[in-house]
Design an enzyme around this catalytic site. Structure first.
Site, mmCIF file in Angstrom:
data_model
loop_
_atom_site.group_PDB
_atom_site.id
_atom_site.type_symbol
_atom_site.label_atom_id
_atom_site.label_comp_id
_atom_site.label_asym_id
_atom_site.label_seq_id
_atom_site.Cartn_x
_atom_site.Cartn_y
_atom_site.Cartn_z
ATOM 1 N N GLY A 1 -8.462 -8.696 4.841
ATOM 2 C CA GLY A 1 -7.397 -8.010 5.578
ATOM 3 C C GLY A 1 -7.235 -8.617 6.944
ATOM 4 N N SER A 2 -7.742 -7.912 7.958
ATOM 5 C CA SER A 2 -7.596 -8.358 9.340
ATOM 6 C C SER A 2 -8.322 -9.677 9.584
ATOM 7 C CB SER A 2 -8.165 -7.285 10.278
ATOM 8 O OG SER A 2 -7.872 -5.993 9.777
ATOM 9 N N LYS B 1 0.809 -1.212 0.000
ATOM 10 C CA LYS B 1 0.000 0.000 0.000
ATOM 11 C C LYS B 1 0.842 1.261 0.000
ATOM 12 C CE LYS B 1 -3.733 -2.079 2.762
ATOM 13 N NZ LYS B 1 -4.818 -2.174 1.794
#
Lengths: 219, 297
Positions: free
Chosen positions: B238-239, B84
């Site tokens: 993601g998480s 990112k």
């Protein structure tokens, strides 16, 4: 009927090309769908993902059985890795083709490239070739014939009942490889009068087989 | 270098995204996690220092990850590596390009470096994926050179509601745009901030011209299948994986559910015995100022 293994990757791109040739083709997700096929395409995608899904759903053993019984196979990019007897530094998957491959051999996405080459057995005139984070074939066993070398690397091979290309004809306007494979499967492709290149193809052509869900979708 | 939507490089970049279709891209913060993700069948990893739920908890300024971490992850796996950059931080993007990773996510999960301008992605050879909440945002990012789009969702919440909202908004607006008479296209574009050239393409194709993944808040195999049934081409988690009780098992399950998203029996099978998912956050408890999705425009 030609099947495209539909677990992950460039599935609709292959379907579109067979459709352009008037060759019957459909997605294959389950064991049952393997029956009645004369050919099976293992598309591009990530071979680690595809290999894992093949294994957990028992598709690997089923494909090996069907291949032994005469099912024609074509691997593009990751599909070639799935077919290989040996993968450098990794456990092989289907072991249907006596080659060794090195994954992601040209570098990162910045090293992905297009080129043009002539593959006499497939088409008399030069065809466009697209290599996306491509593997290379580093060893070719007896009984495997090299169809094309690109940048010093073996890029396409064939063996009885099997075709393997480390590039993506389905991402270009050329229908030559799909016509070649269809003929190997005993089918009759209808090539456009203008030759093996579809003038109507565009880079966004894949979207036509990947539409938004229609009003009938439960969502 | 100019990667305009007509260029050969742009085509190669959007074609890499095509090869990721039907797959799961996973956030990883260490080499060990990257190897677990690859083994589980991820089609790519997103290398970062902190997953969004930790960024949300710890606050402060979230920047591009340390290059040595990204480099170590790139060396450890054979699948594509993404990382990112902050919105508008074109030098972070230059560094990621120099690191020769495979894809840059210009991401609202990091603290924006520019509140007006996104990165001019046509200046890069490396591909970009960008988040969007609606057709206007997606189309503006495409006009700036993004080769892949994802929903923003609300990252780090374990709550899929925002990703659903964003996907439904995109689909609804695409259906509207494709059904409009020609003279109403201009006003629609003005109201929704859609660049005209992208609008023309969307009308012709009936969908976005590039691959569109779901992202932001996905935590279960059912969440992944839900987003796929809503028309996404693949998913980011993601998480949701490494903040759950058994990351390797959950990662494998989400890969399975994404591949067989239309087969409830297989999604059910994938949903069995996964242990605790990541704890979720109800949207109403997140103050407007802490919503990541409202970053960028």
């Amino acid at each position: 009927m030609i099947g495209i293994l539909d677990l992950q990757g460039g599935v609709v791109e292959h379907l579109g090309h067979f459709k352009r040739l008037g060759v019957p083709a459909r997605r294959v997700k389950t064991l049952e769908e393997l029956d009645t096929l004369t050919g099976l395409v293992l598309p591009g995608g990530e071979s680690t993902c595809l290999g894992r899904l093949l294994r957990i759903f028992g598709l690997d053993a089923a494909i090996r059985r069907r291949a032994a019984a005469g099912l024609h196979m074509w691997g593009t990019c990751a599909g070639t890795i799935l077919l290989a007897n040996e993968i450098e530094g990794e456990t092989p998957h289907l072991r249907l083709l006596d080659i060794t491959v090195r994954r992601n051999a040209f570098g990162s996405q910045l090293d992905s490239f297009n080129t043009v080459a002539t593959v006499p057995e497939v088409a008399p005139k030069p065809v466009p070739l697209t290599f996306i984070r491509a593997p290379v074939i580093t060893r070719v066993g007896p009984g495997v014939r090299v169809l094309l070398e690109v940048r010093g690397a073996t890029a396409a091979v064939t063996a009885p009942g099997i075709l393997a290309t480390i590039f993506h004809p389905e991402l270009t306007p050329t229908l030559a490889f799909h016509a070649y494979f269809a003929r190997q499967c005993g089918l009759t492709p209808l090539l456009p009068a203008s030759g093996p290149t579809d003038p109507a193809w565009s880079p966004e052509a894949w979207t036509q087989l990947a539409p938004l869900p229609g009003p009938a979708a439960s969502g | 270098m100019c990667t305009s939507p007509q260029s050969e490089r742009f085509r190669l970049n959007s074609q890499l995204a095509q090869m990721l279709k039907g797959g799961v891209i996973m956030d990883v913060t260490t080499v060990e996690q990257a190897l677990i993700a690859q083994e589980a069948g991820a089609v790519a990893v997103m290398a970062l220092e902190r997953v969004p739920s930790d960024i949300r908890k710890q606050g402060g300024v979230a920047r591009m990850s340390a290059p040595e971490l990204i480099k170590a992850i790139k060396e450890a796996v054979t699948i594509p590596v993404m990382a990112k950059a902050r919105i508008g931080h074109f030098v972070e993007a230059q560094l990621l390009e120099a690191l020769k990773i495979d894809y840059i996510d210009e991401s609202e999960v990091l603290t924006p470096a520019d509140e007006e301008c996104h990165i001019d992605k046509t200046k890069f050879a490396i591909p970009f994926v960008c988040g969007a909440r609606n057709l206007g945002e997606a189309a503006r990012r495409i006009a700036e050179g993004a080769a892949m789009i994802r929903t923003k969702g609300e990252a780090g919440t374990g709550n899929v509601v925002e990703a659903v909202r964003h996907m439904r908004a995109m689909n609804r607006e695409i259906r509207q745009l494709t059904s409009l008479p020609e003279e109403e296209v201009g006003p629609f574009c003005k109201t929704n901030g859609v660049p005209l050239e992208v609008a023309r393409q969307v009308r012709e194709l009936g969908r976005l011209p590039v691959v569109n993944f779901a992202a932001g808040g996905l935590a279960t195999p059912a969440d992944a299948a839900l987003m796929m049934q809503l028309g996404c081409d693949g998913v980011f988690v993601g998480s949701g994986i490494f903040k759950s009780a058994d990351p390797a098992k959950r990662a494998r399950a989400i890969v399975k559910a994404t591949a067989y998203f239309n087969d409830p029996a297989k999604v059910l099978e994938a949903s069995m015995d996964l242990g605790e998912p990541m704890p979720g956050i109800e949207m109403k408890t997140i103050p407007e100022a802490e919503r990541l999705a409202s970053r960028g425009w």
